[in-house]
Design a protein around this motif. Structure first.
Motif, PDB file in Angstrom:
ATOM      1  N   TRP A  68      38.559  38.905  37.479  1.00  0.00           N
ATOM      2  CA  TRP A  68      38.580  38.616  36.039  1.00  0.00           C
ATOM      3  C   TRP A  68      39.883  39.089  35.423  1.00  0.00           C
ATOM      4  CZ3 TRP A  68      35.430  36.201  32.288  1.00  0.00           C
ATOM      5  CH2 TRP A  68      34.438  35.402  32.862  1.00  0.00           C
ATOM      6  N   ILE A  69      40.950  38.994  36.229  1.00  0.00           N
ATOM      7  CA  ILE A  69      42.290  39.293  35.717  1.00  0.00           C
ATOM      8  C   ILE A  69      43.023  37.970  35.496  1.00  0.00           C
ATOM      9  CG2 ILE A  69      44.478  40.467  36.149  1.00  0.00           C
ATOM     10  CD1 ILE A  69      42.918  42.263  38.158  1.00  0.00           C
ATOM     11  N   TRP A  70      43.023  37.151  36.528  1.00  0.00           N
ATOM     12  CA  TRP A  70      43.721  35.853  36.482  1.00  0.00           C
ATOM     13  C   TRP A  70      42.785  34.680  36.718  1.00  0.00           C
ATOM     14  CZ3 TRP A  70      48.260  36.583  34.505  1.00  0.00           C
ATOM     15  CH2 TRP A  70      48.952  37.772  34.786  1.00  0.00           C
ATOM     16  N   GLN A  71      41.698  34.905  37.445  1.00  0.00           N
ATOM     17  CA  GLN A  71      40.895  33.771  37.911  1.00  0.00           C
ATOM     18  C   GLN A  71      39.657  33.494  37.068  1.00  0.00           C
ATOM     19  OE1 GLN A  71      40.604  34.026  42.397  1.00  0.00           O
ATOM     20  NE2 GLN A  71      41.756  35.888  42.020  1.00  0.00           N
TER      21      GLN A  71
ATOM     22  N   LEU B 100      50.712  47.867  41.441  1.00  0.00           N
ATOM     23  CA  LEU B 100      52.123  47.457  41.434  1.00  0.00           C
ATOM     24  C   LEU B 100      52.761  47.421  42.817  1.00  0.00           C
ATOM     25  CD1 LEU B 100      53.467  49.168  38.201  1.00  0.00           C
ATOM     26  CD2 LEU B 100      52.821  46.770  38.558  1.00  0.00           C
ATOM     27  N   LYS B 101      52.154  48.113  43.778  1.00  0.00           N
ATOM     28  CA  LYS B 101      52.788  48.085  45.098  1.00  0.00           C
ATOM     29  C   LYS B 101      52.569  46.746  45.804  1.00  0.00           C
ATOM     30  CE  LYS B 101      49.230  50.390  47.799  1.00  0.00           C
ATOM     31  NZ  LYS B 101      48.562  51.645  47.909  1.00  0.00           N
ATOM     32  N   ARG B 102      51.680  45.917  45.255  1.00  0.00           N
ATOM     33  CA  ARG B 102      51.526  44.565  45.813  1.00  0.00           C
ATOM     34  C   ARG B 102      52.591  43.653  45.200  1.00  0.00           C
ATOM     35  NH1 ARG B 102      46.466  46.672  44.544  1.00  0.00           N
ATOM     36  NH2 ARG B 102      45.069  46.732  46.314  1.00  0.00           N
ATOM     37  N   ALA B 103      52.995  42.659  45.958  1.00  0.00           N
ATOM     38  CA  ALA B 103      53.981  41.707  45.438  1.00  0.00           C
ATOM     39  C   ALA B 103      53.427  41.006  44.210  1.00  0.00           C
ATOM     40  CB  ALA B 103      54.333  40.688  46.522  1.00  0.00           C
ATOM     41  N   ASP B 104      54.128  40.980  43.131  1.00  0.00           N
ATOM     42  CA  ASP B 104      53.748  40.452  41.798  1.00  0.00           C
ATOM     43  C   ASP B 104      52.430  41.028  41.300  1.00  0.00           C
ATOM     44  OD1 ASP B 104      55.649  38.404  42.602  1.00  0.00           O
ATOM     45  OD2 ASP B 104      53.929  37.235  43.354  1.00  0.00           O
ATOM     46  N   GLY B 105      52.019  42.166  41.824  1.00  0.00           N
ATOM     47  CA  GLY B 105      50.756  42.743  41.394  1.00  0.00           C
ATOM     48  C   GLY B 105      49.555  41.933  41.843  1.00  0.00           C
ATOM     49  N   LYS B 106      49.780  40.989  42.748  1.00  0.00           N
ATOM     50  CA  LYS B 106      48.658  40.152  43.202  1.00  0.00           C
ATOM     51  C   LYS B 106      48.258  40.481  44.637  1.00  0.00           C
ATOM     52  CE  LYS B 106      49.324  36.560  39.891  1.00  0.00           C
ATOM     53  NZ  LYS B 106      49.748  35.223  39.579  1.00  0.00           N
ATOM     54  N   GLU B 107      47.054  40.113  44.947  1.00  0.00           N
ATOM     55  CA  GLU B 107      46.489  40.410  46.261  1.00  0.00           C
ATOM     56  C   GLU B 107      47.043  39.482  47.338  1.00  0.00           C
ATOM     57  OE1 GLU B 107      44.207  43.710  46.169  1.00  0.00           O
ATOM     58  OE2 GLU B 107      44.702  42.474  44.450  1.00  0.00           O
TER      59      GLU B 107
ATOM     60  N   ALA C 126      48.832  48.277  34.440  1.00  0.00           N
ATOM     61  CA  ALA C 126      49.704  47.283  35.076  1.00  0.00           C
ATOM     62  C   ALA C 126      49.389  45.861  34.603  1.00  0.00           C
ATOM     63  CB  ALA C 126      49.568  47.363  36.592  1.00  0.00           C
ATOM     64  N   ILE C 127      48.413  45.727  33.700  1.00  0.00           N
ATOM     65  CA  ILE C 127      48.047  44.393  33.217  1.00  0.00           C
ATOM     66  C   ILE C 127      48.357  44.316  31.717  1.00  0.00           C
ATOM     67  CG2 ILE C 127      46.120  42.783  32.863  1.00  0.00           C
ATOM     68  CD1 ILE C 127      44.783  44.085  35.347  1.00  0.00           C
TER      69      ILE C 127
ATOM     70  N   ILE D 166      22.506  40.048  35.777  1.00  0.00           N
ATOM     71  CA  ILE D 166      23.949  39.961  35.999  1.00  0.00           C
ATOM     72  C   ILE D 166      24.326  41.083  36.968  1.00  0.00           C
ATOM     73  CG2 ILE D 166      26.230  40.144  34.911  1.00  0.00           C
ATOM     74  CD1 ILE D 166      24.818  39.189  32.305  1.00  0.00           C
ATOM     75  N   TYR D 167      25.034  40.716  38.006  1.00  0.00           N
ATOM     76  CA  TYR D 167      25.506  41.707  38.972  1.00  0.00           C
ATOM     77  C   TYR D 167      27.007  41.866  38.829  1.00  0.00           C
ATOM     78  CZ  TYR D 167      20.954  41.731  41.253  1.00  0.00           C
ATOM     79  OH  TYR D 167      19.616  41.878  41.511  1.00  0.00           O
ATOM     80  N   LEU D 168      27.442  43.041  38.410  1.00  0.00           N
ATOM     81  CA  LEU D 168      28.866  43.357  38.325  1.00  0.00           C
ATOM     82  C   LEU D 168      29.213  44.055  39.634  1.00  0.00           C
ATOM     83  CD1 LEU D 168      28.721  44.774  34.680  1.00  0.00           C
ATOM     84  CD2 LEU D 168      29.413  42.461  35.375  1.00  0.00           C
ATOM     85  N   LEU D 169      29.985  43.365  40.483  1.00  0.00           N
ATOM     86  CA  LEU D 169      30.152  43.870  41.847  1.00  0.00           C
ATOM     87  C   LEU D 169      31.386  44.749  42.045  1.00  0.00           C
ATOM     88  CD1 LEU D 169      28.825  41.169  44.355  1.00  0.00           C
ATOM     89  CD2 LEU D 169      27.667  43.116  43.358  1.00  0.00           C
ATOM     90  N   GLY D 170      31.699  45.560  41.061  1.00  0.00           N
ATOM     91  CA  GLY D 170      32.687  46.610  41.291  1.00  0.00           C
ATOM     92  C   GLY D 170      34.052  46.400  40.681  1.00  0.00           C
ATOM     93  N   ASP D 171      34.725  47.514  40.428  1.00  0.00           N
ATOM     94  CA  ASP D 171      36.054  47.528  39.820  1.00  0.00           C
ATOM     95  C   ASP D 171      36.108  46.768  38.493  1.00  0.00           C
ATOM     96  OD1 ASP D 171      36.926  49.131  41.872  1.00  0.00           O
ATOM     97  OD2 ASP D 171      38.220  47.652  42.809  1.00  0.00           O
ATOM     98  N   MET D 172      35.087  46.905  37.698  1.00  0.00           N
ATOM     99  CA  MET D 172      35.148  46.345  36.354  1.00  0.00           C
ATOM    100  C   MET D 172      36.153  47.147  35.524  1.00  0.00           C
ATOM    101  SD  MET D 172      33.346  43.734  36.620  1.00  0.00           S
ATOM    102  CE  MET D 172      33.344  43.088  34.957  1.00  0.00           C
ATOM    103  N   PHE D 173      36.260  48.444  35.836  1.00  0.00           N
ATOM    104  CA  PHE D 173      37.258  49.302  35.184  1.00  0.00           C
ATOM    105  C   PHE D 173      38.357  49.645  36.181  1.00  0.00           C
ATOM    106  CE2 PHE D 173      33.085  50.413  33.315  1.00  0.00           C
ATOM    107  CZ  PHE D 173      33.316  50.023  32.006  1.00  0.00           C
ATOM    108  N   ASP D 174      39.578  49.758  35.686  1.00  0.00           N
ATOM    109  CA  ASP D 174      40.672  50.118  36.581  1.00  0.00           C
ATOM    110  C   ASP D 174      40.604  51.593  36.952  1.00  0.00           C
ATOM    111  OD1 ASP D 174      42.811  48.986  38.026  1.00  0.00           O
ATOM    112  OD2 ASP D 174      44.214  50.130  36.806  1.00  0.00           O
ATOM    113  N   PHE D 175      40.131  52.404  36.005  1.00  0.00           N
ATOM    114  CA  PHE D 175      39.837  53.802  36.328  1.00  0.00           C
ATOM    115  C   PHE D 175      38.809  54.320  35.337  1.00  0.00           C
ATOM    116  CE2 PHE D 175      40.559  58.436  35.907  1.00  0.00           C
ATOM    117  CZ  PHE D 175      40.162  58.792  37.180  1.00  0.00           C
TER     118      PHE D 175
END
Ligand SMILES: [Mn+2]
Length: 254
Positions: free
Chosen positions: A228-231, A168-175, A16-17, A41-50
């Motif tokens: 780390w998608i938009w911000q 995609l079920k979120r509006a504009d794919g954003k939270e 979706a990105i 470095i602490y990677l706090l989750g969802d670094m991969f979409d699946f």
């Protein structure tokens, strides 16, 4: 004193990105820019979409990212990988091949004599029963084995499409925007948790894809790391100060 960095939610490989390659390169350039200054470095989750790894096979892609992480751990930088709700299914490859320390649960740990509570944040304080059920299925060993017996063509397709649709079920794919101190699940969860754990200085979370920095008492501070998608946001702790920064290309930051 070297720095400790926190970031989360790149959702690499998301169907979706559209700007996935740019996102991965930017992440890799960031990791490269901090490698001499980083203690951990602490990677706090969802670094991969699946991410679902099989006994002899791992998902295609991510070579730049995994290569950079391996370079860092080879240099002696500690890299901690928290599983999120999109990349639960790792069984030793990231540890053995890339030298990461994998965490599957929230952790309380001391960093430069401050106490940190670190978690991806999914399932904490969230009353959504559908999500809770799905979370149980995802963490169930039998379901995990079944997924791994199925051919990767099937399992990866299922997973990548599930992740795509959940975005995609979120509006504009954003939270959803920040719901406020009284309604935001992670804030209410933290306020409750700190009553019985008054020793914790910092609560750090991912998952919500919003940037939040909140003092909950004179001692206790909580942060949500953005994404780390938009911000392209991260938190950095130098032993004394803790702050959230945005990674802007071409700038050298702490
Ligand atoms: Mn998440």
């Amino acid at each position: 004193m070297k720095n400790v960095y926190f970031l989360s939610d790149a959702h690499l490989g998301s169907l979706a990105i559209d700007h996935g390659r740019m996102q991965e390169r930017r992440l890799v350039r960031f990791l490269d820019s901090i490698k001499e200054k980083a203690k951990a470095i602490y990677l706090l989750g969802d670094m991969f979409d699946f991410w679902n790894e099989y006994k002899y096979v791992v998902p295609k892609g991510y070579t730049r990212f995994l290569g950079k992480l391996s370079e860092l751990t080879d240099m002696g930088v500690e890299v901690h990988f928290f599983t999120g709700n999109h990349d639960i299914w790792t069984y030793g490859y990231l540890e053995k091949e890339c030298g990461l320390t994998v965490h599957t649960k929230p952790e309380t740990t001391e960093i430069y004599d401050k106490v940190f509570y670190l978690a991806h944040g999914d399932g904490l304080g969230d009353p959504d029963n559908k999500f809770k059920l799905l979370r149980k299925v995802f963490h169930n060993r039998l379901c995990q084995r079944l997924l791994n017996f199925a051919h990767p063509w099937w399992g990866m397709q299922l997973g990548l499409n599930w992740a795509k649709h959940s975005r995609l079920k979120r509006a504009d794919g954003k939270e959803a925007p920040y719901m406020g101190e009284d309604k935001e699940f992670l804030v209410t969860y933290t306020k409750e948790y700190m009553k019985t754990h008054p020793d914790i200085d910092f609560f750090i979370y991912g998952h919500r894809h919003i940037e939040l920095d909140l003092m909950l008492s004179r001692k206790t501070r909580m942060m949500i790391l953005g994404d780390w998608i938009w911000q392209f946001t991260y938190a950095v702790f130098d032993g004394e100060h803790m702050f959230i920064e945005e990674y802007v290309e071409g700038e050298s930051r702490p």
